[in-house]
Design a protein around this motif. Structure first.
Motif, short mmCIF file in Angstrom:
data_model
loop_
_atom_site.label_atom_id
_atom_site.label_comp_id
_atom_site.label_asym_id
_atom_site.label_seq_id
_atom_site.Cartn_x
_atom_site.Cartn_y
_atom_site.Cartn_z
N LEU A 140 -28.70 -3.80 -48.25
CA LEU A 140 -28.16 -5.16 -48.40
C LEU A 140 -27.18 -5.47 -47.28
CD1 LEU A 140 -27.95 -7.71 -50.23
CD2 LEU A 140 -25.97 -6.60 -51.30
N SER A 141 -26.34 -4.51 -46.92
CA SER A 141 -25.38 -4.71 -45.84
C SER A 141 -26.09 -4.99 -44.52
CB SER A 141 -24.50 -3.46 -45.70
OG SER A 141 -23.66 -3.55 -44.57
N VAL A 142 -27.13 -4.24 -44.23
CA VAL A 142 -27.86 -4.41 -42.97
C VAL A 142 -28.57 -5.76 -42.92
CG1 VAL A 142 -29.83 -3.55 -41.63
CG2 VAL A 142 -28.17 -1.94 -42.59
N LYS A 143 -29.21 -6.15 -44.00
CA LYS A 143 -29.99 -7.39 -43.99
C LYS A 143 -29.13 -8.65 -44.05
CE LYS A 143 -34.72 -6.35 -45.16
NZ LYS A 143 -35.90 -6.88 -45.87
N THR A 144 -27.97 -8.58 -44.70
CA THR A 144 -27.13 -9.77 -44.82
C THR A 144 -26.02 -9.83 -43.77
OG1 THR A 144 -25.58 -8.72 -46.35
CG2 THR A 144 -27.48 -9.88 -47.31
N GLY A 145 -25.68 -8.69 -43.19
CA GLY A 145 -24.57 -8.64 -42.25
C GLY A 145 -23.23 -8.47 -42.93
N MET A 146 -23.22 -8.28 -44.24
CA MET A 146 -21.97 -8.04 -44.96
C MET A 146 -21.50 -6.60 -44.73
SD MET A 146 -22.39 -9.92 -48.67
CE MET A 146 -23.82 -8.93 -49.17
N ALA A 149 -18.24 -2.52 -47.76
CA ALA A 149 -17.22 -2.73 -48.79
C ALA A 149 -17.45 -4.00 -49.59
CB ALA A 149 -15.83 -2.76 -48.16
N GLN A 150 -18.23 -4.94 -49.05
CA GLN A 150 -18.50 -6.20 -49.73
C GLN A 150 -19.95 -6.30 -50.21
OE1 GLN A 150 -17.29 -9.41 -47.13
NE2 GLN A 150 -15.31 -8.46 -46.71
N SER A 151 -20.64 -5.17 -50.24
CA SER A 151 -22.07 -5.18 -50.56
C SER A 151 -22.37 -4.59 -51.94
CB SER A 151 -22.86 -4.42 -49.49
OG SER A 151 -22.71 -5.05 -48.24
N GLY A 152 -21.44 -4.76 -52.86
CA GLY A 152 -21.66 -4.29 -54.22
C GLY A 152 -22.65 -5.16 -54.95
N ARG A 153 -22.98 -4.74 -56.16
CA ARG A 153 -23.99 -5.44 -56.97
C ARG A 153 -23.64 -6.91 -57.19
NH1 ARG A 153 -27.73 -2.75 -60.21
NH2 ARG A 153 -26.52 -0.86 -59.87
#
Length: 198
Positions: A140-146, A149-153
């Motif tokens: 999720l972090s890689v695909k969204t750029g988040m 630490a901000q890539s929780g459920r």
């Protein structure tokens, strides 16, 4: 070919050994041959086990979250050796000639517990070897750029979420996770990255 299995564990503490895994569910989630991803049509291919605790230590806060009756499991829970061996055999049967890959969110917690239990209680060891795993949080972090630490459920964009509730029952949460995983795997964000849509 990668054969993905979404896994969720419920425990009575933070780490295996001093504490116990009380239940786990593993759900077939899909396959990927390097070109084509195929999500599972249904989530009927799954295993679920409730285990006898292996130690006397526990944290009440963990039990309050998952709602499992530790005293009942001391009497009725499955022997970890039998349960982990059954689960490993099932995983290998479903995977066939493919490579089983463990999927979790976050991977670090569920992997730690399942790997430790497989190594300690299954004669054949872990069906996921020592590193065949996929962390939904990192993806999720890689695909969204988040940031991680901000890539929780709670940060999963609405179009990638499962419609299922997060109940802290291992079967429910493993299926919810499998749906998020497949949605994320198939999603191609515009211009490579996209910020969450709330």
């Amino acid at each position: 070919m990668d054969v993905y299995f979404s896994a969720d564990v419920e425990t009575d503490g933070p780490i295996p050994g001093p504490f116990s895994m009380l239940s786990f569910a593993i759900v077939f989630a899909g396959t990927y041959d390097g070109r084509e991803f195929k999500r599972a049509d249904t989530h009927e291919k799954r295993v679920y086990h409730e285990l006898k605790p292996i130690s006397s230590q526990y944290e009440q806060e963990a039990l309050d979250v998952n709602g499992l009756d530790r005293q009942r499991l001391l009497l009725e829970g499955e022997d970890p050796k039998e349960a982990l061996t059954k689960a490993a055999n099932w995983i290998r049967e479903i995977a066939g000639e493919g490579s089983p890959v463990l999927v979790a969110y976050p991977l670090s917690f569920d992997w730690t517990w399942l790997y430790w239990y497989f190594v300690n209680y299954c004669e054949q060891g872990s069906p996921f070897d020592y590193s065949k795993c996929y962390d939904i949080k990192t993806a999720l972090s890689v695909k969204t750029g988040m940031p991680i630490a901000q890539s929780g459920r709670s940060s999963v964009p609405s179009h990638l979420r499962s419609h299922r509730l997060h109940t802290h029952h291992a079967i429910d949460d493993a299926i919810e996770q499998a749906e998020i995983f497949a949605n994320l795997f198939e999603w191609e964000p515009p211009h490579g990255r996209d910020k969450p849509q709330t």
